[in-house]
Write a protein that holds these residues in place. Structure first.
Motif, mmCIF file in Angstrom:
data_model
loop_
_atom_site.group_PDB
_atom_site.id
_atom_site.type_symbol
_atom_site.label_atom_id
_atom_site.label_comp_id
_atom_site.label_asym_id
_atom_site.label_seq_id
_atom_site.Cartn_x
_atom_site.Cartn_y
_atom_site.Cartn_z
ATOM 1 N N VAL A 67 0.838 -1.194 0.000
ATOM 2 C CA VAL A 67 0.000 0.000 0.000
ATOM 3 C C VAL A 67 0.873 1.244 0.000
ATOM 4 N N PRO A 68 0.330 2.387 -0.379
ATOM 5 C CA PRO A 68 1.120 3.623 -0.390
ATOM 6 C C PRO A 68 1.556 4.038 1.016
ATOM 7 N N ARG A 188 10.498 -11.737 -14.421
ATOM 8 C CA ARG A 188 11.868 -11.228 -14.485
ATOM 9 C C ARG A 188 12.321 -10.612 -13.162
ATOM 10 N N PHE A 189 11.419 -10.458 -12.219
ATOM 11 C CA PHE A 189 11.815 -9.986 -10.899
ATOM 12 C C PHE A 189 12.231 -11.189 -10.058
ATOM 13 N N MET A 190 13.441 -11.155 -9.547
ATOM 14 C CA MET A 190 13.916 -12.264 -8.736
ATOM 15 C C MET A 190 13.073 -12.437 -7.486
ATOM 16 N N LYS A 191 12.733 -11.315 -6.832
ATOM 17 C CA LYS A 191 11.960 -11.380 -5.598
ATOM 18 C C LYS A 191 10.841 -10.346 -5.616
ATOM 19 N N LYS A 192 9.764 -10.703 -4.941
ATOM 20 C CA LYS A 192 8.680 -9.763 -4.684
ATOM 21 C C LYS A 192 8.537 -9.641 -3.176
ATOM 22 N N LEU A 193 8.602 -8.403 -2.692
ATOM 23 C CA LEU A 193 8.602 -8.150 -1.252
ATOM 24 C C LEU A 193 7.477 -7.197 -0.865
ATOM 25 N N SER A 194 7.031 -7.310 0.365
ATOM 26 C CA SER A 194 6.082 -6.362 0.955
ATOM 27 C C SER A 194 6.641 -5.885 2.284
ATOM 28 N N LEU A 195 6.415 -4.619 2.596
ATOM 29 C CA LEU A 195 6.929 -4.057 3.848
ATOM 30 C C LEU A 195 5.907 -4.148 4.975
ATOM 31 N N GLY A 196 4.669 -3.815 4.685
ATOM 32 C CA GLY A 196 3.653 -3.821 5.737
ATOM 33 C C GLY A 196 3.771 -2.600 6.633
ATOM 34 N N TYR A 197 2.778 -2.446 7.488
ATOM 35 C CA TYR A 197 2.776 -1.314 8.414
ATOM 36 C C TYR A 197 3.726 -1.565 9.584
#
Length: 329
Positions: A67-68, A188-197
């Motif tokens: 999310v933004p 093509r993206f090696m990893k997909k990450l999320s940061l979270g609150y």
């Protein structure tokens, strides 16, 4: 760090056989130093910072999906500031054209010849901000760049700087105002990450750091381009024995048998490269199954589609099931 367009690398400087690897312990210390430096800006996301660092060392690209307002762009900028290399940022918008990314040939009235004006993709680290706000045609301008570290404009192919890394951010909401990424690009993206609150303590610390001058304004580089290139060569020389390779392949096969689209061979290669980087961070010159297990959720999940239409929603679950059911060598 400089925002200037770097000149394309020469054949002599881009050959792997001219690069002397750093000792494994030195690379581990370098990764820890970069992670700590970025941690001066990004609070409470040490694991995610480390994942970005390992992806860079493993010659991959990162997609930050959340999310933004949780720090995706700031994380990418902090990584760029921590490494003394060329950095360009592209703000993806609905009216962005492919040539706005790759560059364009412009007619020079004085010389009466066309001259190539390189786009922002000609940098060591490229931040694609809110990449899913641009239409698929524009997004596809990155396909050749991310896979082959080169771009072709008007029939002429030009190499990109070495190293070349894309860190893209993606808005996880407002589906009616964004475009779904082409699956070929996602792969093509090696990893997909999320940061979270952040939790309450982390957010309080974040506020304390940013209510005055933002800490990124005083963030200094802690390593240089040559060290990154040599560290990447160190990671590339980490041993991956046949039982570990077979284990990775069986995990990929498990996802393919239980989803409409499973992890691709490109994904399996990315998994082994990420595991090599993980091994170096742990001070080893060889990959063990634990490295595979640590990295596979971030490398495989976004490559899995459970149905022929719609977004993938069960990639994480399928990867978890694979880890539970595939025999560990």
């Amino acid at each position: 760090m400089t925002d200037a367009n770097p000149s394309p690398p020469t054949e002599a400087t881009s050959r792997a056989d001219t690069v002397e690897p750093l000792p494994v312990s030195t690379v581990a210390d370098l990764a820890a130093t970069v992670t700590e430096n970025v941690g001066q800006v990004i609070v409470g996301h040490t694991d995610e910072i480390e994942h970005v660092v390992t992806t860079i060392l493993a010659r991959g690209h990162v997609l930050l999906d959340d999310v933004p307002g949780v720090g995706k762009t700031m994380l990418a900028r902090s990584i760029a500031r921590s490494v003394d290399c060329s950095f360009r940022r592209v703000q993806f918008t609905p009216d962005l054209l492919p040539s706005d990314i790759t560059g364009v040939n412009v007619f020079n009235q004085k010389t009466r010849e066309f001259e190539f004006q390189p786009g922002p993709v000609f940098a060591n680290l490229v931040l694609g901000d809110e990449i899913n706000r641009a239409p698929p045609k524009t997004q596809s301008a990155l396909l050749e760049a991310m896979e082959e570290a080169q771009v072709t404009v008007d029939g002429t192919t030009r190499p990109l700087p070495d190293p070349f890394v894309v860190i893209a951010t993606q808005n996880a909401i407002e589906p009616n105002r964004t475009y779904e990424l082409p699956f070929a690009e996602v792969d093509r993206f090696m990893k997909k990450l999320s940061l979270g609150y952040p939790n309450t303590d982390e957010e309080s610390e974040l506020l304390a750091r940013t209510v005055g001058h933002h800490p990124i304004e005083s963030l200094d580089p802690v390593t240089n381009l040559e060290s990154i290139i040599r560290a990447r060569e160190t990671v590339a020389t980490v041993a991956v024995e046949e039982p570990v390779r077979r284990y990775a392949s069986k995990l990929a096969k498990y996802t393919r048998e239980r989803a409409h689209i499973g992890a691709s061979p490109r994904g399996t290669i990315a998994l082994l490269r990420a595991a090599q980087a993980r091994a170096v961070l742990d001070g080893r010159e060889y990959v063990i199954p634990d490295d595979i297990q640590h990295e596979v959720p971030y490398v495989f999940s976004h490559r899995i589609k459970t149905t022929s239409s719609g977004r993938d929603t069960d990639g994480d679950t399928i990867v978890e099931d694979a880890l539970d059911h595939v025999h560990v060598p």
